[in-house]
Design a protein around this motif. Structure first.
Motif, short mmCIF file in Angstrom:
data_model
loop_
_atom_site.label_atom_id
_atom_site.label_comp_id
_atom_site.label_asym_id
_atom_site.label_seq_id
_atom_site.Cartn_x
_atom_site.Cartn_y
_atom_site.Cartn_z
N LYS A 215 0.97 -1.10 0.02
CA LYS A 215 -0.22 0.11 -0.16
C LYS A 215 0.75 1.16 0.04
N ALA A 216 2.05 1.30 0.72
CA ALA A 216 3.00 2.51 0.77
C ALA A 216 3.46 2.50 -0.56
N ARG A 221 4.18 5.58 -5.68
CA ARG A 221 4.26 5.40 -7.04
C ARG A 221 3.16 6.18 -7.83
N GLU A 222 2.00 6.30 -7.38
CA GLU A 222 1.01 7.09 -7.77
C GLU A 222 1.34 8.75 -7.56
N TRP A 223 2.04 9.12 -6.25
CA TRP A 223 2.05 10.48 -6.26
C TRP A 223 3.61 10.89 -7.18
N LEU A 224 4.40 10.16 -7.27
CA LEU A 224 5.84 10.49 -7.93
C LEU A 224 5.34 10.38 -9.38
N GLY A 233 9.46 13.35 -1.79
CA GLY A 233 8.65 12.10 -2.16
C GLY A 233 9.66 10.91 -2.25
N TRP A 234 10.74 11.16 -3.04
CA TRP A 234 11.79 10.18 -3.11
C TRP A 234 12.48 9.78 -1.85
N ILE A 235 12.69 10.76 -1.18
CA ILE A 235 13.36 10.54 0.19
C ILE A 235 12.35 9.76 1.27
N GLY A 236 11.15 10.38 1.18
CA GLY A 236 10.44 9.74 2.02
C GLY A 236 10.15 8.25 1.61
N TRP A 237 9.98 7.80 0.31
CA TRP A 237 9.98 6.51 -0.02
C TRP A 237 11.10 5.75 0.54
N ALA A 238 12.13 6.18 0.14
CA ALA A 238 13.39 5.48 0.45
C ALA A 238 13.66 5.25 2.01
N ASP A 239 13.23 6.23 2.87
CA ASP A 239 13.21 6.08 4.28
C ASP A 239 12.36 4.87 4.86
N ASN A 240 11.46 4.69 4.24
CA ASN A 240 10.67 3.65 4.67
C ASN A 240 11.33 2.21 4.58
N TYR A 241 12.15 2.20 3.92
CA TYR A 241 12.96 0.95 3.75
C TYR A 241 14.22 1.09 4.33
N ASP A 247 13.23 -4.28 10.63
CA ASP A 247 12.90 -5.55 10.31
C ASP A 247 12.73 -5.74 8.74
N ARG A 248 12.64 -4.42 8.15
CA ARG A 248 12.24 -4.40 6.98
C ARG A 248 13.39 -3.55 5.89
N GLN A 249 14.34 -3.16 6.47
CA GLN A 249 15.47 -2.55 6.14
C GLN A 249 16.06 -3.42 4.86
N ASP A 250 15.94 -2.27 3.61
CA ASP A 250 16.71 -3.17 2.50
C ASP A 250 17.48 -1.76 1.86
N VAL A 251 18.82 -1.78 2.04
CA VAL A 251 19.63 -0.63 1.53
C VAL A 251 19.61 -0.73 0.11
N THR A 252 19.41 -1.68 -0.29
CA THR A 252 19.71 -1.74 -1.89
C THR A 252 18.52 -0.88 -2.53
N ARG A 253 17.40 -1.40 -1.90
CA ARG A 253 16.26 -0.60 -2.48
C ARG A 253 16.12 0.79 -2.05
N VAL A 254 16.85 1.35 -0.88
CA VAL A 254 16.86 2.64 -0.82
C VAL A 254 17.77 3.17 -1.60
N GLU A 255 18.81 2.75 -1.99
CA GLU A 255 19.57 3.36 -3.24
C GLU A 255 18.90 3.51 -4.34
N GLN A 256 18.32 2.34 -4.76
CA GLN A 256 17.71 2.38 -5.97
C GLN A 256 16.69 3.63 -5.96
N ILE A 257 15.91 3.66 -4.92
CA ILE A 257 14.59 4.75 -5.04
C ILE A 257 15.42 6.23 -5.08
N LEU A 258 16.51 6.29 -4.26
CA LEU A 258 17.20 7.88 -4.44
C LEU A 258 17.87 7.92 -5.51
N ARG A 259 18.41 6.98 -6.16
CA ARG A 259 19.24 7.34 -7.49
C ARG A 259 18.20 7.75 -8.52
#
Length: 376
Positions: A215-216, A221-224, A233-241, A247-259
């Motif tokens: 859902k998040a 995706r809708e807003w961006l 918005g990109w930062i907020g999305w990345a911060d989720n991960y 327990d849901r940390q995913d630094v690969t996903r974080v970097e992908q969103i930020l880049r």
């Protein structure tokens, strides 16, 4: 008017009315030529949004005021407000709402956040009733009529932040935060860009924290898709991960969103995206990459700086932008756009107290409390 000046001017304070009995309050009103009872006041409260509205109407519609002692308008207001809250506590008023807001701040200061949030959830229900009752469609219109110790614009953001803090202990407050943000976005879609963006981030963050990751993600995706240049918005999305749930940390996903955000043409708050990427690389021991991101931050900072000058002789704030074109200059075809931007830059504005949730006047796009307001 400050309380000490109000007292010096011979005007009453609200607590003077609250110390009187119902009979004394009615007698006080009778001394001004105003006859009220429970039935007549009930009819007035059903139509009004504040005791002051009732008091002003009683004065302005030809009721003889006897005697005209100092502060008689205040006395009428405070008497009506006190009787309203005693007799009809379930009927919201601006005065009762203001009291709930301030009591909530007292509880937050005492570190009783859950109690503050319970009280503020009740206050939020009052806000919704008052909005509908008065036909108010914007926060600005509400605040123009409210006249409380706190503006709705500031309070709603503090409320959202404290719901998050309470939700760290009890997830039910995260569910309430979702409801509040969804209602705020529905009612005030165009009130203030920063407020809208912050409520969107809070909404998605709450879904993510509750485990509703899909859902998040779908919200971002809708807003961006609609506004791909929304840097935070990109930062907020990345911060989720990254920071919302370990327990849901995913630094690969974080970097992908930020880049992806950084690669978006014309993205706003580019420097903040660079800061996030630099911090992420440092955390992973990729110090040379972090150094390169910080070099880009310095270049971006040198290219555009915003300052605010406040003259000591008066409350006038002036905004000034300095633009550096770099060694290669700019094409002549771009000069009209540049001069147009300068021509449309903010004019001098009257300086006033900056709410901690207001946009920072330095032009960063952040809240004041998260920017220049962090230091004395």
């Amino acid at each position: 008017m400050p309380r000490n000046r109000q007292r010096a001017a011979g005007r009453p304070l609200p607590e003077e009315a609250t110390r009187l009995s119902d009979a004394d309050l009615l007698a006080k009103l009778q001394a001004f030529g105003i006859t009220l009872d429970r039935s007549s006041l009930a009819g007035l409260c059903d139509q009004a949004i504040s005791a002051k509205q009732i008091a002003d109407a009683l004065v302005e519609h030809g009721i003889p005021i006897q005697p005209r002692e100092a502060g008689y308008r205040d006395w009428i207001w405070f008497c009506v407000a006190t009787l309203w809250q005693r007799w009809f506590p379930d009927v919201p008023s601006f005065e009762a709402l203001d009291g709930k807001m301030q009591s909530g701040y007292d509880l937050v200061a005492a570190r009783n956040v859950t109690a503050a949030c319970r009280l503020w959830l009740d206050a939020w229900r009052d806000v919704l009733v008052l909005l509908d009752k008065a036909g108010i469609r914007s926060i600005a219109d509400f605040d123009a009529r409210f006249g409380g110790m706190q503006a709705l614009f500031n309070w709603i953001q503090d409320f959202e932040a404290e719901l998050w803090n309470a939700g760290l202990e009890d997830p039910q407050f995260l569910t309430s935060r979702i409801t509040v943000c969804e209602e705020g976005l529905r009612r005030f879609p165009t009130d203030d860009e920063l407020l809208t963006e912050n409520q969107r981030r809070a909404l998605a963050e709450s879904y993510f924290a509750l485990g509703e990751v899909d859902k998040a993600d779908a919200l971002y995706r809708e807003w961006l898709s609609a506004d791909p240049r929304w840097g935070w918005g990109w930062i907020g999305w990345a911060d989720n991960y990254w920071v919302v749930r370990e327990d849901r940390q995913d630094v690969t996903r974080v970097e992908q969103i930020l880049r992806e955000g950084l690669a978006t043409s014309g993205v706003r708050d580019r420097v903040d995206l660079l800061h996030r990427l630099a911090d992420l690389c440092d955390e992973q021991g990729r110090h040379s990459e972090a150094k390169e991101f910080r070099r880009q931050i310095k270049i971006a900072g040198d290219a555009m700086e915003a300052t605010v000058d406040v003259t000591p002789s008066g409350p006038m704030g002036r905004q000034k932008a300095t633009i550096t074109f770099g060694d290669e200059g700019v094409p002549l075809s771009d000069l009209p756009k540049i001069t147009g931007a300068l021509r449309n830059s903010p004019a001098p504005v009257n300086w006033h107290r900056i709410g901690r949730n207001d946009p920072c006047p330095c032009g960063s796009g952040k809240k004041f409390k998260k920017c220049c307001g962090r230091t004395p």
